[in-house]
Design an enzyme around this catalytic site. Structure first.
Site, PDB file in Angstrom:
ATOM      1  CD  GLN A 137      -2.554   1.715   0.297  1.00 41.86           C
ATOM      2  OE1 GLN A 137      -3.169   0.906  -0.379  1.00 41.86           O
ATOM      3  NE2 GLN A 137      -2.571   3.013   0.028  1.00 41.86           N
ATOM      4  CD  GLN A 139      -3.704   7.470  -2.027  1.00 43.77           C
ATOM      5  OE1 GLN A 139      -4.474   6.536  -1.920  1.00 43.77           O
ATOM      6  NE2 GLN A 139      -4.056   8.603  -2.580  1.00 43.77           N
ATOM      7  N   PRO A 264      -6.226  -2.437   4.680  1.00 43.86           N
ATOM      8  CG  PRO A 264      -4.494  -0.852   4.690  1.00 43.86           C
ATOM      9  CD  PRO A 264      -4.829  -2.246   4.254  1.00 43.86           C
ATOM     10  N   GLY A 266     -10.900   0.450   1.779  1.00 42.75           N
ATOM     11  CA  GLY A 266     -11.961  -0.161   0.997  1.00 42.75           C
ATOM     12  C   GLY A 266     -11.373  -0.644  -0.320  1.00 42.75           C
ATOM     13  N   GLY A 267     -10.717   0.277  -0.979  1.00 45.29           N
ATOM     14  CA  GLY A 267     -10.064  -0.075  -2.227  1.00 45.29           C
ATOM     15  C   GLY A 267      -8.870   0.822  -2.437  1.00 45.29           C
ATOM     16  CG  MET A 268      -4.331   1.687  -3.427  1.00 44.60           C
ATOM     17  SD  MET A 268      -4.528   3.442  -2.964  1.00 44.60           S
ATOM     18  CE  MET A 268      -3.635   4.243  -4.299  1.00 44.60           C
ATOM     19  CD  GLU A 269      -6.781   5.637  -5.816  1.00 39.83           C
ATOM     20  OE1 GLU A 269      -7.240   4.908  -4.922  1.00 39.83           O
ATOM     21  OE2 GLU A 269      -6.426   6.810  -5.603  1.00 39.83           O
ATOM     22  CG  HIS A 293     -14.389   5.724  -4.829  1.00 43.30           C
ATOM     23  ND1 HIS A 293     -14.826   6.975  -4.458  1.00 43.30           N
ATOM     24  CD2 HIS A 293     -13.069   5.691  -4.527  1.00 43.30           C
ATOM     25  CE1 HIS A 293     -13.816   7.655  -3.955  1.00 43.30           C
ATOM     26  NE2 HIS A 293     -12.733   6.897  -3.982  1.00 43.30           N
ATOM     27  CD  GLU A 294     -11.111   2.401  -4.856  1.00 45.56           C
ATOM     28  OE1 GLU A 294     -10.133   3.048  -5.282  1.00 45.56           O
ATOM     29  OE2 GLU A 294     -11.632   2.619  -3.751  1.00 45.56           O
ATOM     30  CG  HIS A 297      -9.535   6.979  -7.679  1.00 48.13           C
ATOM     31  ND1 HIS A 297      -9.239   8.308  -7.450  1.00 48.13           N
ATOM     32  CD2 HIS A 297      -9.981   6.480  -6.485  1.00 48.13           C
ATOM     33  CE1 HIS A 297      -9.490   8.585  -6.160  1.00 48.13           C
ATOM     34  NE2 HIS A 297      -9.954   7.505  -5.575  1.00 48.13           N
ATOM     35  CD  GLU A 316      -9.772   9.759  -2.813  1.00 44.04           C
ATOM     36  OE1 GLU A 316     -10.880   9.344  -3.176  1.00 44.04           O
ATOM     37  OE2 GLU A 316      -8.718   9.099  -2.928  1.00 44.04           O
ATOM     38  CG  ASP A 372      -2.354   8.156   6.019  1.00 44.92           C
ATOM     39  OD1 ASP A 372      -2.383   8.280   4.776  1.00 44.92           O
ATOM     40  OD2 ASP A 372      -2.421   7.065   6.605  1.00 44.92           O
ATOM     41  CE1 TYR A 380     -12.208   8.865  -0.484  1.00 46.32           C
ATOM     42  CE2 TYR A 380     -11.057  10.208   1.125  1.00 46.32           C
ATOM     43  CZ  TYR A 380     -11.101   9.097   0.310  1.00 46.32           C
ATOM     44  OH  TYR A 380     -10.046   8.237   0.276  1.00 46.32           O
ATOM     45  NE  ARG A 553     -13.639  -0.407   3.744  1.00 47.16           N
ATOM     46  CZ  ARG A 553     -14.794  -0.420   3.097  1.00 47.16           C
ATOM     47  NH1 ARG A 553     -15.555  -1.503   3.147  1.00 47.16           N
ATOM     48  NH2 ARG A 553     -15.189   0.627   2.395  1.00 47.16           N
ATOM     49  CE  LYS A 555     -17.031   2.799   5.468  1.00 48.91           C
ATOM     50  NZ  LYS A 555     -17.755   2.786   4.210  1.00 48.91           N
TER      51      LYS A 555
END
Ligand SMILES: [Zn+2]
Length: 598
Positions: A137, A139, A264, A266-269, A293-294, A297, A316, A372, A380, A553, A555
């Site tokens: 990950q 980002q 961690p 929901g998604g990573m684009e 959403h992804e 992106h 976002e 972060d 968002y 996750r 969130k």
């Protein structure tokens, strides 16, 4: 450290040591081996560079990397390098001696087991339980913990990679990917479109591939692939809808990689290969707005990129707006309206809770802080609310034309808040003072909170939920309520309407009627557990424990731990659960929760 000529540049990245106006990387050839026993990656990163000012030094970002040797040019002549002073969050600058004519730099390095971008999972932590698993990950600024790199979203590179992994595993990247294992354990990758460093991504595991459409498909563990293929069967239609809105998809294929539950986010684009949490496998396709959403992106973020993390809302806010447009194309306005209302509720909570009011401005100032910190609903949902306000002011047709032109004009470039606003003024406002007044750039972008003229979303389907809820409040037994055909969004709205204080009898009644504690829907579960914790509804204890020890996750984790920490008895519970669960969480999540439990 910034040089003279960078000061006053419109886009200074305070989160990178690189000095791209002097010497900048253009292409990376990565040649690495993945060692699961030692939990390290080692090998070489060779960069094609442009030396713009005939400088004698090029600077990369590194954090916790062991740099062994550095070479120049095809002849691999060894050169001097040093790692500069360590700075909090940022790591160290890697300063390499070059010559004016230097065209390439090769860095031989290895990671450490602490590398924050890398999560190494034991077989026990996977769905199949037989093989270990690795995912990255990068980002926002974690790429530098697994590759020495100019780690700024304002710098783009193409790349190729050779990755060696154990023979029984498959490697995939944010690149052209293999669709099946070979018998050598060595895989080659190409990313021919220039991308920013935070989109560098790798995953290694017992993975299989299942096609969905001609240009779409899914990677997952064998134990998960069937459920994933069912859940995401509509990804091809999503791609078609997205293209009809904002132009051609520019990355050839669009595949998904379903990760183990500790992921961690929901998604990573990651381009060409979105990494996605298995917590959206709800068996009824009700949480697939995350895929929209992804996918979105691929335009906002990956194609047109925020130049620094202070401009994160450009990634976002646009993506949330775009995501809901895709959902509206596919499922109609009533469906998309529900998403808008839920998003607006999230925004209002964030605005109420946020202590640093300056962080509720769209344009952030994160100097000296972890980028972060900017990953909040402000980027968002306030970003989306700003765009909804523009859409309302000029009309959807004009706004769509504007967005199409924006994506075309800045394709494969980085942009920033100033440049976007200039484009907005010249292409859309065009000196019309009435429109400028309504759009209210200052109020939205540079002021805290929410300007008065925001759109308040409403939903017809939620209005029915509200009626149903009131009738329960008025004494109708839960079993007699009309909840047929409710989607998880309606359930979520229903649960969010419940007051903070509920009696054991009320909780038991609702749980018996609707089975919240045993729901297979992660959104419903997370919202329900908040009430269970608050009201000490012990019948949900075991399910909460299971949820927190398997799902990583952030969130979901943060609000639940936060709620637990409000009472001494909850705190004890939180500590006991966290002691078990922590090894299953990624550094992105433990970083936040360590701080909370301290
Ligand atoms: Zn996003």
């Amino acid at each position: 450290m910034k040089t003279e000529n960078e000061i006053g540049r419109e886009s200074i990245d305070v989160h990178s040591f690189a000095r791209p106006t002097e010497a900048v990387a253009k292409h990376l050839d990565l040649d690495i081996a993945v060692n699961f026993d030692q939990k390290i990656i080692s090998g070489r990163a060779t960069y094609q560079i442009e030396n713009l000012t005939q400088t004698d030094q090029i600077v990369f970002d590194a954090k916790g990397l062991q740099i062994e040797k550095v070479f120049l040019g095809d002849s691999l002549t060894e050169t001097n390098f040093r790692l500069g002073k360590e700075e909090k969050f940022l790591g160290q600058p890697l300063l390499i001696d070059i010559r004016p004519e230097t065209k390439s730099v090769t860095i031989q390095y290895r990671t450490t087991p602490e590398a924050a971008a890398l999560q190494w999972l034991t077989p026990q932590q996977t769905a199949g339980k037989k093989h270990p698993f690795l995912f990255t990950q990068s980002q926002a600024i974690l790429a530098r913990t697994w590759i020495p790199i100019q780690d700024s979203p304002g710098i783009r590179i193409t790349y190729s990679a050779t990755i060696k992994v154990p023979k029984e595993l498959l490697a995939v990247m944010s690149a052209e990917n293999p669709q099946e294992k070979n018998n050598t354990g060595e895989y080659k990758f190409f990313m021919r479109q220039p991308i920013p460093s935070y989109l560098m991504a790798l995953s290694v595991g017992d993975l299989v591939f299942e096609p969905i459409g001609e240009k779409t498909g899914i990677y997952a563990e064998p134990a998960t692939i069937k459920a994933a293929a069912y859940e995401f069967a509509e990804m091809d239609q999503m791609l078609t809808a997205a293209e009809s809105l904002y132009g051609r998809y520019r990355w050839d294929r669009y595949d998904l990689l379903v990760l183990p539950p500790s992921f961690p986010f929901g998604g990573m684009e990651n381009p060409r290969l979105t990494f996605v949490t298995p917590t959206v496998l709800a068996k009824d396709r009700s949480l697939t707005s995350l895929i929209a959403h992804e996918l979105a992106h691929s335009w906002s973020g990956n194609l047109v990129t925020n130049g620094t993390w202070n401009d994160f809302w450009l990634n976002e806010g646009f993506t949330v707006y775009f995501e809901r447009r895709i959902m509206e194309e596919l499922y109609g306005k009533e469906y998309a309206d529900m998403l808008q209302v839920l998003g607006f509720q999230d925004l209002q909570h964030t605005l109420d809770d946020m202590e640093k009011k300056d962080d509720t401005r769209l344009k952030l100032d994160l100097e000296g802080r972890d980028p972060d910190d900017g990953l909040t609903e402000i980027a968002y949902e306030k970003g989306n609310a700003f765009l909804l306000n523009i859409e309302k002011t000029v009309g959807r047709e004009r706004f769509d034309q504007f967005l199409n032109k924006y994506f075309q004009t800045f394709a494969f470039k980085s942009t920033n808040t100033d440049r976007f606003l200039e484009f907005l003024r010249t292409e859309l406002i065009k000196g019309d003072e009435q429109i400028a007044g309504k759009i209210n750039i200052d109020g939205w972008v540079y002021s805290p909170g929410l300007p008065e003229e925001h759109v308040v979303p409403s939903s017809a389907r939620f209005a029915q939920v509200e009626q149903t809820y009131k009738s329960w409040e008025g004494g109708t037994p839960a079993t007699a309520l009309t909840t047929k055909d409710w989607s998880s969004h309606e359930w979520l709205h229903f649960i969010r309407m419940m007051p903070e204080k509920l009696t054991q009898q009320q909780l038991t009644e609702l749980d018996k009627a609707f089975g919240f504690t045993n729901s297979g829907n992660s959104e419903v579960l997370a919202a329900w557990f908040l009430h269970a914790i608050r009201n000490n509804y012990t019948a949900a204890d075991q399910a909460l424990d299971n949820f927190l020890t398997t799902v990583g996750r952030r969130k979901f984790l943060v609000p639940l731990y936060k709620e637990l920490l409000k009472t001494p008895q909850g705190k004890k519970k939180a500590q006991a659960i966290y002691a078990k669960a922590r090894p299953n969480y990624h550094a992105v999540s433990t970083g936040t929760i360590d701080e909370m439990l301290k």
